[in-house]
Enzyme design. Structure first.
Site, PDB file in Angstrom:
ATOM      1  N   ASP A  79      -2.973   4.782  -2.405  1.00 18.43           N
ATOM      2  CA  ASP A  79      -4.021   5.371  -1.576  1.00 18.43           C
ATOM      3  C   ASP A  79      -4.437   6.755  -2.098  1.00 18.43           C
ATOM      4  O   ASP A  79      -3.573   7.586  -2.423  1.00 18.43           O
ATOM      5  CB  ASP A  79      -3.469   5.500  -0.145  1.00 18.43           C
ATOM      6  CG  ASP A  79      -4.531   5.815   0.884  1.00 18.43           C
ATOM      7  OD1 ASP A  79      -5.426   4.986   1.078  1.00 18.43           O
ATOM      8  OD2 ASP A  79      -4.459   6.901   1.502  1.00 18.43           O
ATOM      9  N   HIS A 125     -11.164  -2.622   3.478  1.00 14.91           N
ATOM     10  CA  HIS A 125     -11.093  -2.294   4.898  1.00 14.91           C
ATOM     11  C   HIS A 125     -11.851  -1.012   5.258  1.00 14.91           C
ATOM     12  O   HIS A 125     -11.856  -0.611   6.416  1.00 14.91           O
ATOM     13  CB  HIS A 125      -9.623  -2.149   5.297  1.00 14.91           C
ATOM     14  CG  HIS A 125      -8.972  -0.999   4.579  1.00 14.91           C
ATOM     15  ND1 HIS A 125      -8.740  -1.020   3.217  1.00 14.91           N
ATOM     16  CD2 HIS A 125      -8.567   0.207   5.019  1.00 14.91           C
ATOM     17  CE1 HIS A 125      -8.207   0.137   2.869  1.00 14.91           C
ATOM     18  NE2 HIS A 125      -8.086   0.900   3.939  1.00 14.91           N
ATOM     19  N   ASP A 126     -12.440  -0.348   4.266  1.00 16.62           N
ATOM     20  CA  ASP A 126     -13.196   0.887   4.537  1.00 16.62           C
ATOM     21  C   ASP A 126     -14.700   0.678   4.423  1.00 16.62           C
ATOM     22  O   ASP A 126     -15.477   1.615   4.620  1.00 16.62           O
ATOM     23  CB  ASP A 126     -12.821   1.975   3.521  1.00 16.62           C
ATOM     24  CG  ASP A 126     -11.394   2.466   3.673  1.00 16.62           C
ATOM     25  OD1 ASP A 126     -10.852   2.403   4.796  1.00 16.62           O
ATOM     26  OD2 ASP A 126     -10.817   2.924   2.663  1.00 16.62           O
ATOM     27  N   ASP A 160       0.872  -1.172   0.000  1.00 19.82           N
ATOM     28  CA  ASP A 160       0.000   0.000   0.000  1.00 19.82           C
ATOM     29  C   ASP A 160       0.911   1.225   0.000  1.00 19.82           C
ATOM     30  O   ASP A 160       1.828   1.324   0.810  1.00 19.82           O
ATOM     31  CB  ASP A 160      -0.852  -0.009   1.284  1.00 19.82           C
ATOM     32  CG  ASP A 160      -2.238   0.534   1.056  1.00 19.82           C
ATOM     33  OD1 ASP A 160      -2.341   1.645   0.514  1.00 19.82           O
ATOM     34  OD2 ASP A 160      -3.215  -0.131   1.441  1.00 19.82           O
ATOM     35  N   GLU A 194      -6.377   3.937  -5.765  1.00 16.75           N
ATOM     36  CA  GLU A 194      -7.640   4.164  -5.072  1.00 16.75           C
ATOM     37  C   GLU A 194      -8.062   5.573  -5.449  1.00 16.75           C
ATOM     38  O   GLU A 194      -7.388   6.543  -5.105  1.00 16.75           O
ATOM     39  CB  GLU A 194      -7.483   4.042  -3.555  1.00 16.75           C
ATOM     40  CG  GLU A 194      -8.840   4.048  -2.865  1.00 16.75           C
ATOM     41  CD  GLU A 194      -8.833   4.653  -1.476  1.00 16.75           C
ATOM     42  OE1 GLU A 194      -9.726   4.367  -0.692  1.00 16.75           O
ATOM     43  OE2 GLU A 194      -7.923   5.463  -1.180  1.00 16.75           O
TER      44      GLU A 194
HETATM   45  O1  TEU Z   1      -9.492   5.864   1.939  1.00 13.26           O
HETATM   46  C1  TEU Z   1      -9.940   6.943   1.206  1.00 13.26           C
HETATM   47  C2  TEU Z   1     -11.333   7.414   1.388  1.00 13.26           C
HETATM   48  O2  TEU Z   1     -11.594   8.520   1.062  1.00 13.26           O
HETATM   49  C3  TEU Z   1     -12.443   6.621   1.902  1.00 13.26           C
HETATM   50  O3  TEU Z   1     -12.508   5.334   1.516  1.00 13.26           O
HETATM   51  C4  TEU Z   1     -12.469   6.779   3.385  1.00 13.26           C
HETATM   52  O4  TEU Z   1     -12.090   5.605   4.000  1.00 13.26           O
HETATM   53  C5  TEU Z   1     -13.822   7.135   3.905  1.00 13.26           C
HETATM   54  O5  TEU Z   1     -14.652   6.042   3.790  1.00 13.26           O
HETATM   55  C6  TEU Z   1     -14.432   8.359   3.355  1.00 13.26           C
HETATM   56  O6  TEU Z   1     -15.712   8.483   3.892  1.00 13.26           O
HETATM   57  C7  TEU Z   1      -8.123   5.630   2.015  1.00 13.26           C
HETATM   58  C8  TEU Z   1      -7.856   4.415   2.873  1.00 13.26           C
HETATM   59  O7  TEU Z   1      -8.381   3.282   2.246  1.00 13.26           O
HETATM   60  C9  TEU Z   1      -8.395   4.659   4.238  1.00 13.26           C
HETATM   61  O8  TEU Z   1      -8.307   3.546   5.056  1.00 13.26           O
HETATM   62  C10 TEU Z   1      -7.638   5.814   4.819  1.00 13.26           C
HETATM   63  O9  TEU Z   1      -8.179   6.166   6.050  1.00 13.26           O
HETATM   64  C11 TEU Z   1      -7.657   7.039   3.897  1.00 13.26           C
HETATM   65  O10 TEU Z   1      -7.416   6.723   2.551  1.00 13.26           O
HETATM   66  C12 TEU Z   1      -6.583   8.007   4.312  1.00 13.26           C
HETATM   67  O11 TEU Z   1      -5.322   7.482   4.058  1.00 13.26           O
END
Ligand code: TEU
Length: 536
Positions: free
Chosen positions: A194, A313-314, A97, A247
């Site tokens: 990311d 994971h989100d 990542d 992402e």
């Molecule tokens: O996530 C980016 C992001 O904008 C969303 O998926 C976020 O998790 C949230 O749901 C918005 O409402 C990435 C990573 O996957 C996440 O785990 C991190 O917290 C984020 O970036 C910051 O690095």
């Protein structure tokens, strides 16, 4: 020419929740090494590791303090080298990542930037009070934080401990290239980048006021970002046998095409996740299959190659989100697997999805660890949204649903001690060991699906055609050189008769998630993959 990563299945590991080997309640690299053979058996080819770098953990590792070291919680660089070695033996590739929109505020660069020590002075985005704009951030927070030593404000689109890097500074881009080379030289096969489509902030002026993310038009998928990614590809990535997946938040098909033009190899779009929410994910709507399927069809036809995923994971777990996670937990998981592995693109499977882990039954904010959930809850309360309503919104969409620990056996088996976050459900009801044993398990079905995909070029490279979308049914075809597959999925808890909608006489069922297959008929959350029979 086809690329290896187009035929690959990627498996995302969230190391913190995967397997704890040393009894501290957190998963770690030796835990991952232990489980690699099982992942190999499942049939995956690539493992994407969520961040394992040194981090103060304000955002579970997405706030990096040192890109060149492993956080002690996860092990050592020796463990990392061992992981790479064992993976190589098993013919598994590892993808890291790459979190480069921001660092941790504990990163050495930031500490030096605070002190105005060159060359770090302009590594971050610093402004005086009069220059600040009205932007709001991803974690329901303001985006400017005052730093008393430097006596200026820095920009952070995420938590205040995650200052954004300044991509107007070529030295920052050089640092990123060095980090990438370091890991590629170690033997990793690429990066999941990311929030990569927001790294370049074109302008620091005010944004259009909106419900969330005021200012986003100034940094979303900008040309400057594409240029940086092209430069990185030219100077670094093109010299290695690797791939990148970006992402990319709020990305459109058009922006995806730009971001993959001599830049990234594929992106994660978020649009299909909007089928059960309004713009901001906290405002839920009932799941709308038509919207979901139409969005998938749009991406399948407009973007030649992309990353396919339902979970990470989100996100909350897909069995809960799109199905019925009590009565039809297994059936839903299998039906969704049929979707994941029969679309065009590289499938990304998230740990636990292959046994059908569902959302947890959290009781209150005390059960929640995620920084985003806590910030959003606080914001909602400050807006006088009643506590029970605010909690309901968090319970539905908290990122912690995707972060519960893996139940390896009926006793739990994740750790010898209390895990940092609990199991989603009683491990006696759902665990990995049982899934590996039972012939009709979700795991076995995913294994079969992955094999089917690997042996069927039409399911990987075939053209996609939407056939039927109703409130209950989503059906599409994949066709390659005259070979035709038809996939029919029932997203409802009702029996569906297909007699009047899809003509199935020429098709043979290849795989279905109910043992008793009846032509022209789908069980609740049933699904079928069929092949057209060609007369010789
Ligand atoms: O996530 C980016 C992001 O904008 C969303 O998926 C976020 O998790 C949230 O749901 C918005 O409402 C990435 C990573 O996957 C996440 O785990 C991190 O917290 C984020 O970036 C910051 O690095």
């Amino acid at each position: 020419m086809n690329k290896w990563w187009q035929e690959a299945v990627v498996y995302q590991i969230y190391p913190r929740s995967f397997k704890d080997s040393n009894g501290d309640g957190f998963g770690d690299l030796p835990g991952i090494i232990e489980k690699l053979p099982i992942l190999k058996d499942l049939g995956v080819d690539v493992i994407w590791l969520s961040p394992v770098y040194t981090s103060p953990d304000k955002d579970n590792g997405y706030d990096i303090e040192d890109y060149y070291n492993i956080d002690p919680k996860y092990g050592t660089m020796k463990d990392m080298d061992k992981l790479l070695k064992v993976a190589k033996k098993l013919e598994l590739r590892i993808v890291m990542d790459l979190v480069i929109n921001h660092t941790s505020d504990r990163h050495d660069w930031f500490k030096k930037s605070v002190e105005r020590i060159d060359p770090y002075t302009d590594y971050y985005i610093w402004k005086d009070k009069e220059e600040l704009n009205n932007w709001t951030g991803f974690f329901a927070d303001k985006v400017w934080e005052y730093e008393p030593i430097r006596k200026q404000y820095y920009l952070h689109l995420f938590a205040k401990e995650q200052p954004d890097l300044n991509y107007y500074n070529p030295a920052v881009i050089k640092e990123v290239k060095d980090i990438m080379r370091f890991w590629l030289d170690k033997g990793v096969s690429g990066f999941r980048c990311d929030v990569i489509n927001i790294i370049y902030k074109t302008s620091l002026s005010d944004g259009k006021k909106q419900l969330a993310l005021t200012g986003i038009e100034h940094y979303l998928s900008q040309e400057g970002t594409v240029k940086i990614l092209q430069e990185i590809r030219r100077d670094v990535l093109s010299q290695y046998d690797c791939f990148t997946v970006g992402e990319t938040v709020f990305v459109t098909p058009k922006a995806a095409l730009q971001l993959t033009d001599q830049a990234l190899d594929m992106v994660f779009s978020f649009e299909h996740l909007e089928a059960d929410q309004m713009y901001v994910k906290w405002i839920s709507k009932p799941f709308n299959l038509k919207k979901f399927a139409n969005i998938i069809s749009k991406w399948q036809t407009e973007v030649p190659w992309n990353a396919i995923y339902l979970e990470n994971h989100d996100q909350p777990r897909s069995v809960t989100r799109y199905g019925e996670d009590e009565k039809y937990q297994q059936e839903t998981a299998k039906m969704l697997g049929m979707l994941l592995f029969t679309l065009r693109g590289t499938p990304f499977l998230y740990q636990g999805e292959e046994i059908g882990i569902r959302d947890a039954r959290f009781n209150s904010m005390l059960d929640i660890k995620d920084v985003e959930s806590h910030n959003v809850y606080a914001l909602m309360r400050s807006m006088r949204i009643p506590a029970n309503l605010a909690w309901k919104m968090i319970l539905k969409k908290s990122r912690d649903h995707g972060r519960t620990v893996i139940p390896w056996d009926a006793s739990g088996g994740f750790s010898e001690t209390t895990p940092w976050l609990n199991y989603a459900q009683n491990p006696q009801e759902l665990n990995y060991e049982d899934n590996l044993k039972r012939p009709d398990s979700v795991w076995k079905f995913y294994q079969e699906l992955i094999q089917l995909r690997k042996n069927t070029p039409a399911l990987i490279f075939g053209e996609y055609y939407e056939i039927l979308v109703t409130k209950q049914i989503y059906a599409y075809k994949r066709i390659l050189e005259g070979e035709e597959y038809l996939i029919i999925l029932n997203f409802s808890n009702k029996f569906v008769n297909l007699k009047d909608t899809i003509y199935l006489n020429k098709y043979k069922i290849i795989l279905a998630n109910y043992k008793l297959e009846i032509r022209n008929f789908l069980w609740p959350f049933g699904g079928m993959i069929l092949k057209k029979e060609v007369k010789k």
